[in-house]
Design a protein around this motif. Sequence first.
Motif, mmCIF file in Angstrom:
data_model
loop_
_atom_site.group_PDB
_atom_site.id
_atom_site.type_symbol
_atom_site.label_atom_id
_atom_site.label_comp_id
_atom_site.label_asym_id
_atom_site.label_seq_id
_atom_site.Cartn_x
_atom_site.Cartn_y
_atom_site.Cartn_z
ATOM 1 N N UNK A 115 41.622 38.185 38.871
ATOM 2 C CA UNK A 115 43.190 38.434 38.948
ATOM 3 C C UNK A 115 43.245 38.835 40.517
ATOM 4 N N UNK A 116 44.263 38.109 41.178
ATOM 5 C CA UNK A 116 44.432 38.290 42.638
ATOM 6 C C UNK A 116 45.728 39.161 42.967
ATOM 7 N N UNK A 157 40.406 45.707 40.432
ATOM 8 C CA UNK A 157 40.371 46.006 42.060
ATOM 9 C C UNK A 157 39.213 45.541 42.677
ATOM 10 N N UNK A 158 37.860 46.045 41.877
ATOM 11 C CA UNK A 158 36.712 45.568 42.408
ATOM 12 C C UNK A 158 36.413 44.079 42.854
ATOM 13 N N UNK A 159 36.933 43.214 42.231
ATOM 14 C CA UNK A 159 37.070 41.704 42.451
ATOM 15 C C UNK A 159 37.750 41.488 43.776
ATOM 16 N N UNK A 165 41.114 40.428 49.229
ATOM 17 C CA UNK A 165 41.939 39.424 48.983
ATOM 18 C C UNK A 165 42.564 39.744 47.667
ATOM 19 N N UNK A 166 43.961 40.064 47.810
ATOM 20 C CA UNK A 166 44.776 40.410 46.507
ATOM 21 C C UNK A 166 46.069 41.178 46.805
ATOM 22 N N UNK A 204 42.599 51.998 50.634
ATOM 23 C CA UNK A 204 42.053 50.632 50.928
ATOM 24 C C UNK A 204 42.078 50.170 52.346
ATOM 25 N N UNK A 205 43.034 50.896 53.309
ATOM 26 C CA UNK A 205 43.009 50.745 54.711
ATOM 27 C C UNK A 205 41.664 51.546 55.168
ATOM 28 N N UNK A 206 41.567 52.693 54.618
ATOM 29 C CA UNK A 206 40.364 53.333 55.233
ATOM 30 C C UNK A 206 38.878 52.604 55.021
#
Length: 275
Positions: A115-116, A157-159, A165-166, A204-206
Amino acid sequence: MNFLLETLQVFFLSIYFNLEALLKWFIPSRKKNVAGETVLITGAGSGIGRLLALEFAARGATLVLWDISNEGNWETAKLSKERGASRVHTYICDCSDRDDVYRVADQVKREVGDVTILINNAGIVTGKKFMDAPDNLIVKTVEVNTMAHFWTYKAFLPAMVASDHGHLVSIASSAGLCGVTGLADYCSSKFAAVGFAESMALELLAMGKTGIKTTIVCPFFINTGMFDGCNTKWPRLLPILDPNYVVKKIMHAILTDQVYLLLPRSLYIIVALKK
């Protein structure tokens, strides 16, 4: 010395990002192409979930529809195909059940792929004052409106992180920003959903994963039937929102990678005054 440098960095970055936000008011952001993206929508069997599915269908995305209602989900799938979707996959999932979320998520990954774009839209409301709300409905509200977001992130989220990308979309509520009488459990669950989404965006930014975008949607009451009987004291300032209008705004926010979307616009002022 480090403290001084970090303080200056925060100061200049604050100016930079505020100027950037100001410019975006006047210069339209370029919309991204979602054709070929795999979009999972929870609560897709009706309301905002269904309307979002139709919007993505018209843009060539692969749809993964989750709902607890088989009938509603199939109707959304049928309408999505009529709107041009070539690939639509429906799954019955109880988002309040962690094991069911993980089980269906594994099935999606086997049958559809990664899933993206993940849209956590499923939500429920008891509509009762706190002391009148049955304990089991309070628990269910938190499980659907908050905990389900934890489990879907864990699953998908892991993928996204692996490929950087997502897009993660949280359909929260203005009730996740300001308390509302008679909605104590609902507000609590939405406050938690907003806090979780904000924290994960920063996490995610970190990690340096700038390719994963996040959008937090906080609308006022929407005329989907979920809040039948609710009134607004100031209909000009805070009107009951039309679902089609809300979905158009959500789609624009997703396509332009907008981080926060508050509806109506007056909410930006109200939230700023509260803070």
